[in-house]
Design a protein around this motif. Sequence first.
Motif, mmCIF file in Angstrom:
data_model
loop_
_atom_site.group_PDB
_atom_site.id
_atom_site.type_symbol
_atom_site.label_atom_id
_atom_site.label_comp_id
_atom_site.label_asym_id
_atom_site.label_seq_id
_atom_site.Cartn_x
_atom_site.Cartn_y
_atom_site.Cartn_z
ATOM 1 N N LYS A 233 30.017 88.576 53.744
ATOM 2 C CA LYS A 233 30.957 88.618 54.701
ATOM 3 C C LYS A 233 29.888 87.971 56.133
ATOM 4 O O LYS A 233 30.412 87.180 56.835
ATOM 5 C CB LYS A 233 31.339 89.867 55.270
ATOM 6 N N MET A 234 28.635 88.411 56.058
ATOM 7 C CA MET A 234 27.775 87.741 57.117
ATOM 8 C C MET A 234 27.453 86.564 56.944
ATOM 9 O O MET A 234 27.424 85.656 57.895
ATOM 10 C CB MET A 234 26.544 88.710 57.355
ATOM 11 N N LEU B 153 31.673 93.163 61.455
ATOM 12 C CA LEU B 153 32.106 93.140 59.922
ATOM 13 C C LEU B 153 31.645 94.656 59.406
ATOM 14 O O LEU B 153 30.374 94.850 59.326
ATOM 15 C CB LEU B 153 31.216 92.038 59.444
ATOM 16 N N GLY C 210 20.798 87.702 62.036
ATOM 17 C CA GLY C 210 21.925 88.747 62.108
ATOM 18 C C GLY C 210 21.570 90.105 62.106
ATOM 19 O O GLY C 210 20.578 90.534 62.266
ATOM 20 N N GLY D 223 27.009 93.252 61.203
ATOM 21 C CA GLY D 223 27.641 93.976 60.065
ATOM 22 C C GLY D 223 27.406 95.344 60.362
ATOM 23 O O GLY D 223 26.522 96.114 60.901
ATOM 24 N N ASN E 57 25.999 81.057 57.214
ATOM 25 C CA ASN E 57 24.939 81.400 57.758
ATOM 26 C C ASN E 57 23.712 81.617 57.014
ATOM 27 O O ASN E 57 23.758 82.009 55.892
ATOM 28 C CB ASN E 57 25.363 82.718 58.605
ATOM 29 N N PHE F 292 30.370 84.296 58.281
ATOM 30 C CA PHE F 292 31.055 84.689 59.587
ATOM 31 C C PHE F 292 30.975 83.267 60.367
ATOM 32 O O PHE F 292 30.108 82.630 60.269
ATOM 33 C CB PHE F 292 29.969 85.674 59.971
ATOM 34 N N LYS F 293 32.056 83.186 61.025
ATOM 35 C CA LYS F 293 32.509 82.141 62.092
ATOM 36 C C LYS F 293 32.291 82.726 63.221
ATOM 37 O O LYS F 293 33.279 83.470 63.635
ATOM 38 C CB LYS F 293 33.534 81.179 61.558
ATOM 39 N N PRO F 294 31.312 82.096 64.180
ATOM 40 C CA PRO F 294 31.164 82.686 65.735
ATOM 41 C C PRO F 294 32.595 82.305 66.437
ATOM 42 O O PRO F 294 33.168 81.350 66.281
ATOM 43 C CB PRO F 294 30.033 82.259 66.131
ATOM 44 N N LYS G 128 25.356 85.226 66.394
ATOM 45 C CA LYS G 128 25.074 85.831 64.901
ATOM 46 C C LYS G 128 25.941 86.935 64.504
ATOM 47 O O LYS G 128 26.263 87.873 65.146
ATOM 48 C CB LYS G 128 23.671 86.211 65.164
ATOM 49 N N PRO G 129 26.083 87.028 63.058
ATOM 50 C CA PRO G 129 26.889 88.266 62.495
ATOM 51 C C PRO G 129 26.372 89.286 62.833
ATOM 52 O O PRO G 129 25.328 89.657 62.706
ATOM 53 C CB PRO G 129 26.956 87.756 61.277
#
Length: 196
Positions: A178-179, A167, A103, A134, A2, A182-184, A131-132
């Motif tokens: 991790k962000m 996350l 994010g 956290g 991302n 990230f896979k949505p 979007k990720p």
Amino acid sequence: MNNLDKICVFCGSSEGNDLAITEAAKKLGKIFAEREITLVYGAAKIGIMGIIAKSVLDNNGRVIGVIPNFLKKREVVHLGLSKLITTENMHERKLKMQEESDGFIALHGGLGTLEELFEIITWLQLGLHQKPIGLLNINGFYDELVKLLETMVRKGFLSMDNYSLLLVDSNPEFLLKKMEEFKPPQLPKWLNSDRT
């Protein structure tokens, strides 16, 4: 991976009483500036909000503040931001923050921080964005919240897929990694149906 050019940070307008938390906010701001990540946040110069904004700006980073009119009159607005966006109300504020960001990270705060965090997770769950999100958990601040989410899973009110949307990490560098990775999720079948 991302692309995280702009990250919205939800956090408190109070500083709290844990120096580890304020230091984490400063560190995250420095990381943003070093990585050329624009901070999107609630535009105040007080509390954790003010600390992270100052850290980004002190390290030659870029900061976008988003604030509704009624808070602009009551809160201490940061006047040294790269950009200040004013909205009509809180709902428009959150929508604008979502539109401006790639994010989201929740730092430490109170009810407003939790409300913003859970609304943006719900929007992800419903497919309104991909979007990720956290959660920076310093000194165990959010341990009980994570336990509550685990209880929701055990009691059948939260799926593991949706639990995994948040996350969590205590290290800002690891959280950003991790962000980035990230896979949505795919939309649930009931959202893809033609039923009304």
